[in-house]
Motif scaffolding. Structure first.
Motif, PDB file in Angstrom:
ATOM      1  N   ALA A   1      -3.521  -2.887  -8.187  1.00  0.00           N
ATOM      2  CA  ALA A   1      -2.815  -3.731  -7.240  1.00  0.00           C
ATOM      3  C   ALA A   1      -1.319  -3.694  -7.529  1.00  0.00           C
TER       4      ALA A   1
ATOM      5  N   GLU B   1       0.815  -1.217   0.000  1.00  0.00           N
ATOM      6  CA  GLU B   1       0.000   0.000   0.000  1.00  0.00           C
ATOM      7  C   GLU B   1       0.846   1.262   0.000  1.00  0.00           C
TER       8      GLU B   1
ATOM      9  N   THR C   1      -7.430  -3.375  -6.497  1.00  0.00           N
ATOM     10  CA  THR C   1      -7.703  -3.790  -5.131  1.00  0.00           C
ATOM     11  C   THR C   1      -9.159  -3.496  -4.781  1.00  0.00           C
ATOM     12  N   LYS C   2      -9.581  -3.919  -3.591  1.00  0.00           N
ATOM     13  CA  LYS C   2     -10.959  -3.661  -3.180  1.00  0.00           C
ATOM     14  C   LYS C   2     -11.226  -2.179  -2.984  1.00  0.00           C
ATOM     15  N   GLU C   3     -10.150  -1.383  -2.808  1.00  0.00           N
ATOM     16  CA  GLU C   3     -10.327   0.070  -2.706  1.00  0.00           C
ATOM     17  C   GLU C   3     -10.423   0.726  -4.067  1.00  0.00           C
TER      18      GLU C   3
ATOM     19  N   GLN D   1       0.331  -8.502 -12.985  1.00  0.00           N
ATOM     20  CA  GLN D   1       0.483  -9.142 -11.682  1.00  0.00           C
ATOM     21  C   GLN D   1       0.907 -10.604 -11.779  1.00  0.00           C
TER      22      GLN D   1
ATOM     23  N   SER E   1      -0.419  -6.745   4.180  1.00  0.00           N
ATOM     24  CA  SER E   1       0.016  -6.087   2.943  1.00  0.00           C
ATOM     25  C   SER E   1       1.518  -6.220   2.705  1.00  0.00           C
TER      26      SER E   1
END
Length: 479
Positions: free
Chosen positions: A248, A31, A242-244, A200, A51
């Motif tokens: 990623a 992050e 990402t979920k945010e 990724q 993370s």
């Protein structure tokens, strides 16, 4: 405390030919990028859970040796790098090639630049792979292209292309995740375009960390970027989110590439929006609109039509505004619902715009417009999933709130835009004439705009333009 267990540490090992210098194992937060000496469930810098990813740091002596060898390799060479004055360099415009998809070309700034690296992110199933497969199939008719997949088999790629009815004659595909082998194939084939789906899944043999870790994603992307700049090959990288909602992997990934595009779409809707958040060769916040169908993604030549309500009858609490996304003016419907609140603190809910700005606008409406909504719940929504970030939405929001409060629709075929100041003045916004022309093209007959944005003569074609300087004037014009 976290119940996450600490992963088994890997032996650092010894460097080839060195018995005293050892590689160091570090743990980096995905992050914020903070470096930790040991694994722990929570990052001590940003507070993110689970993370940290492991990677191996080469000892300083090895790094010095590599640097020395690189310096030695340039000795005596005629093409060795040299300091050059910028004013002595000749400048040429970037050479662009069309992708065959007009909306994608618009977001890229007019086409794909040779040697550019473009990162495309979005939610799973949003259509990233479909869009790039459509683009590469069209570009491969004139340019050699290579589609590298690390998540699907080659038969799946070919099956999707056949389902969509795409011409796959010039498209070459490779199912590989090792970056060294990918670059070997690229050096042999010498493609003009590479699509890597996804970044990724790529990994390099030089690092011991697992694929998808911070170090692997960063190093693999860096190798592809370096190859693109050295050979002039254009590269598309597909990135997971990402979920945010962010890409990623390490944040530096977005700094390394030339353009960052996000694919967005409401769940259950067939429309997709491609937005540029970074572009070294074009405008940022540019917007491309697509519709998902049985033959893949189809361009929407008139996106303003999908953001307007299907009902032609004026409704209370609705106002149409003209916003700008990059270089394109868009007509968007703003809806408001004002209702008596059973709570001691009435709710202020904004979807598609900033909530704090809505609270500020309601205070200005009370102070300078004489309309009190302090005991009312106020809900504001921008139709179509568009997020309006410019201040031109201020006046339409207040007109929609007033319309809902009085349960009286605005005059038919009316649009509005303008920034509202804290003292009740209506401030101009950029490109006012372009906004008015876009509204006139869609058949609107009446516009409420800041005085500085009004054209001479008070009309654009058959559309009447009402110029206002104060909020009270705008509210009177809306009645």
């Amino acid at each position: 405390m976290s119940n996450l267990s600490k992963p088994a540490a890997k032996p650092a090992g010894k460097l080839a030919g060195k018995t005293s210098a050892k590689a160091r194992t570090a743990y980096v937060c995905a992050e914020c990028g903070a470096d930790h000496n040991k694994w722990q469930g929570q990052c001590g810098e940003c507070g993110a859970w689970n993370s940290l990813s492991e990677f191996v740091v080469e000892p300083a002596s090895a790094g010095k040796g590599v640097a020395a060898s690189r310096r030695g390799s340039w000795a005596g060479r005629a093409d060795a790098p040299a300091v050059t004055a910028l004013k002595d360099l000749s400048h040429t415009e970037e050479s662009r090639v069309t992708t065959g998809i007009g909306e994608l070309d618009r977001v890229l700034g007019g086409g794909l630049v040779h040697g550019a690296v473009v990162l495309v992110g979005g939610d799973p199933g949003i259509g990233k792979s479909t869009l790039l497969l459509q683009a590469i199939s069209k570009m491969a008719q004139t340019l050699p292209a290579l589609y590298v997949t690390g998540e699907e088999s080659l038969s799946q790629i070919a099956g999707r292309g056949a389902r969509l009815g795409l011409p796959l004659d010039g498209v070459h595909a490779l199912a590989e995740t090792g970056i060294e082998r990918i670059l070997e194939h690229a050096a042999t084939m010498r493609p003009s375009l590479i699509v890597a789906d996804s970044v990724q899944t790529l990994w390099t043999e030089e690092l011991s960390a697992a694929p998808g870790s911070v170090s692997q994603v960063r190093e693999s992307a860096a190798r592809l970027v370096r190859y693109a700049k050295e050979t002039g090959t254009s590269v598309f990288l597909v990135g997971h989110v990402t979920k945010e909602g962010g890409i990623a992997g390490p944040r530096v990934l977005e700094h390394m590439v030339d353009a960052v595009l996000y694919f967005e779409g409401e769940s259950g809707s067939r429309f997709r929006v491609l937005r540029a958040f970074k572009n070294r060769f074009g405008a940022v916040n540019e917007l491309g609109v697509f519709a998902m169908g049985d033959k893949g993604l189809r361009e929407v030549p008139n996106p303003s039509a999908i953001f307007l309500s299907g009902s032609r009858t004026p409704q209370p609490g609705s106002c149409v505004m003209v916003t700008r996304e990059g270089t394109r003016p868009l007509l968007v419907e703003v809806q408001a619902l004002v209702d008596a609140s059973p709570l001691s603190n009435p709710r202020r809910v904004a979807v598609g715009m900033e909530g704090n700005r809505l609270a500020m606008l309601l205070a200005v409406l009370h102070r300078h417009g004489g309309v009190a909504v302090g005991d009312q719940d106020v809900f504001v929504n921008v139709v179509g999933g568009i997020r309006v970030q410019e201040t031109a939405a201020d006046l339409p929001v207040l007109l929609a709130v007033l319309s809902s409060l009085r349960d009286k629709p605005l005059a038919e075929q009316t649009i509005a835009f303008g920034e509202v100041g804290l003292s009740g003045e209506i401030r101009p916004v950029p490109n006012g004439e372009d906004r008015l022309k876009e509204a006139a093209t869609h058949g609107f007959k009446r516009a409420i705009v800041p005085k500085a944005n009004a054209p001479k003569g008070g009309r654009i074609g058959e559309m009447q333009v009402i110029a206002v300087e104060r909020l009270a004037e705008a509210l009177s014009a809306a009645e």
